[in-house]
Motif scaffolding. Structure first.
Motif, short mmCIF file in Angstrom:
data_model
loop_
_atom_site.label_atom_id
_atom_site.label_comp_id
_atom_site.label_asym_id
_atom_site.label_seq_id
_atom_site.Cartn_x
_atom_site.Cartn_y
_atom_site.Cartn_z
N SER A 130 0.81 -1.22 0.00
CA SER A 130 0.00 0.00 0.00
C SER A 130 0.84 1.27 0.00
N SER A 131 2.03 1.24 0.59
CA SER A 131 2.89 2.42 0.62
C SER A 131 4.35 1.99 0.58
N GLN A 132 5.15 2.78 -0.10
CA GLN A 132 6.56 2.47 -0.25
C GLN A 132 7.37 3.72 0.06
N ARG A 133 8.41 3.56 0.89
CA ARG A 133 9.27 4.69 1.23
C ARG A 133 10.67 4.16 1.47
N LEU A 134 11.64 4.79 0.83
CA LEU A 134 13.04 4.46 1.03
C LEU A 134 13.76 5.74 1.44
N SER A 135 14.58 5.63 2.48
CA SER A 135 15.35 6.78 2.95
C SER A 135 16.82 6.40 2.95
N VAL A 136 17.68 7.34 2.56
CA VAL A 136 19.12 7.12 2.56
C VAL A 136 19.75 8.11 3.52
N ARG A 137 20.55 7.56 4.45
CA ARG A 137 21.23 8.39 5.45
C ARG A 137 22.73 8.18 5.34
N ASP A 138 23.49 9.22 5.68
CA ASP A 138 24.94 9.09 5.67
C ASP A 138 25.40 8.40 6.95
N THR A 139 26.71 8.24 7.12
CA THR A 139 27.25 7.51 8.27
C THR A 139 26.98 8.23 9.58
N ALA A 140 26.72 9.55 9.55
CA ALA A 140 26.40 10.30 10.76
C ALA A 140 24.91 10.28 11.07
N GLY A 141 24.10 9.66 10.19
CA GLY A 141 22.66 9.57 10.41
C GLY A 141 21.86 10.70 9.78
N ARG A 142 22.51 11.59 9.05
CA ARG A 142 21.84 12.71 8.39
C ARG A 142 21.10 12.21 7.15
N LEU A 143 19.85 12.63 6.98
CA LEU A 143 19.03 12.23 5.84
C LEU A 143 19.58 12.86 4.56
N LEU A 144 19.89 12.01 3.57
CA LEU A 144 20.41 12.49 2.29
C LEU A 144 19.31 12.61 1.24
N VAL A 167 9.28 9.00 -6.59
CA VAL A 167 9.79 10.37 -6.68
C VAL A 167 10.83 10.52 -5.58
N VAL A 168 12.02 11.00 -5.96
CA VAL A 168 13.15 11.11 -5.04
C VAL A 168 13.36 12.57 -4.68
N TYR A 169 13.42 12.85 -3.37
CA TYR A 169 13.61 14.20 -2.85
C TYR A 169 14.93 14.28 -2.09
N ALA A 170 15.59 15.43 -2.20
CA ALA A 170 16.81 15.67 -1.42
C ALA A 170 16.42 15.96 0.02
N GLU A 171 17.04 15.29 0.95
CA GLU A 171 16.84 15.48 2.38
C GLU A 171 15.37 15.37 2.78
N GLY A 172 14.59 14.65 2.01
CA GLY A 172 13.18 14.42 2.34
C GLY A 172 12.28 15.61 2.12
N ASP A 173 12.77 16.67 1.50
CA ASP A 173 12.00 17.89 1.29
C ASP A 173 11.36 17.87 -0.10
N PRO A 174 10.01 17.84 -0.18
CA PRO A 174 9.34 17.79 -1.48
C PRO A 174 9.66 18.98 -2.39
N ALA A 175 10.21 20.06 -1.85
CA ALA A 175 10.57 21.21 -2.67
C ALA A 175 11.84 20.94 -3.49
N PHE A 176 12.64 19.94 -3.09
CA PHE A 176 13.89 19.63 -3.76
C PHE A 176 13.83 18.27 -4.44
N LYS A 177 13.07 18.19 -5.52
CA LYS A 177 12.93 16.94 -6.27
C LYS A 177 14.21 16.67 -7.05
N LEU A 178 14.79 15.50 -6.86
CA LEU A 178 16.02 15.12 -7.54
C LEU A 178 15.78 14.26 -8.77
N SER A 179 14.80 13.35 -8.66
CA SER A 179 14.67 12.34 -9.69
C SER A 179 13.29 11.70 -9.65
N THR A 180 12.93 11.08 -10.78
CA THR A 180 11.72 10.27 -10.86
C THR A 180 12.12 8.92 -11.44
#
Length: 197
Positions: free
Chosen positions: A106-120, A133-146
């Motif tokens: 029903s829902s899919q979410r993938l998050s990538v974090r660096d070694t310090a735990g910061r959301l990339l 839809v891929v967003y930088a740092e989880g912010d929908p205003a910064f769309k990186l890729s589809t």
């Protein structure tokens, strides 16, 4: 690393779940790299048993990312068990990032974090995980890729049965090489954990 491309195609090459998984990475029809499951991962009898009884999501996976000349660029690994994390390493074995997956039908979410735990970056699935839809740092205003899963019509029945769907990636021009590598992990993990179920 790969140079940044505005459009990429990631296509699975393995027909059967029992085969070692391979993916080609192309830009404009030109091969720029491969993602391959390692021999150790593909030949593990424990993982083969888990896949045989339809528990593929519990098996461990080790993938190697190479360029067109088969030179290693990175690796990513998922440990066996109910582990939802995939670790990314550079060509020297240094830990670079971790991908956390929450893949449900029903829902899919993938998050990538660096070694310090910061959301990339964050990828959110839409249309039954056919579009991410891929967003930088989880912010929908910064769309990186589809990322879109696509099927290609083939002229013969034989080609249709033996050819796999592929994933099209449309990148933003401001993308870094590292961000592109992180984005290339997403269709491989989604195919392995969700679409190849």
């Amino acid at each position: 690393m790969f140079t940044v491309h505005s459009r990429l195609e990631v296509k699975p090459q393995s027909l059967y779940k029992s085969q070692k998984q391979q993916f080609t990475i192309r830009s404009g029809g030109t091969l720029i790299g491969m993602v391959e499951e390692t021999v150790e991962s593909a030949s593990s009898w424990k993982d083969q048993l888990l896949q045989l009884v339809s528990l593929h999501f519990l098996s461990s996976k080790n993938f190697c990312v190479t360029n067109a000349k088969a030179e290693p660029l990175a690796a990513f690994r998922k440990k066996r068990g109910l582990n939802q994390k995939v670790d990314l390493f550079d060509q020297h074995g240094n830990w670079m990032a971790v991908l956390e997956q929450k893949l449900k039908f029903s829902s899919q979410r993938l998050s990538v974090r660096d070694t310090a735990g910061r959301l990339l970056l964050t990828a959110e699935g839409r249309n039954g995980s056919l579009v991410f839809v891929v967003y930088a740092e989880g912010d929908p205003a910064f769309k990186l890729s589809t990322i879109k899963k696509r099927s290609i019509p083939y002229p013969t029945t034989k080609e249709a049965l033996t050819s796999m769907d592929h994933y099209e990636i449309a990148n933003d021009s401001a993308l870094s090489e590292f961000q592109q590598l992180l984005i290339l992990m997403i269709p491989v993990i989604v195919f392995d954990q969700l679409h190849n179920a």
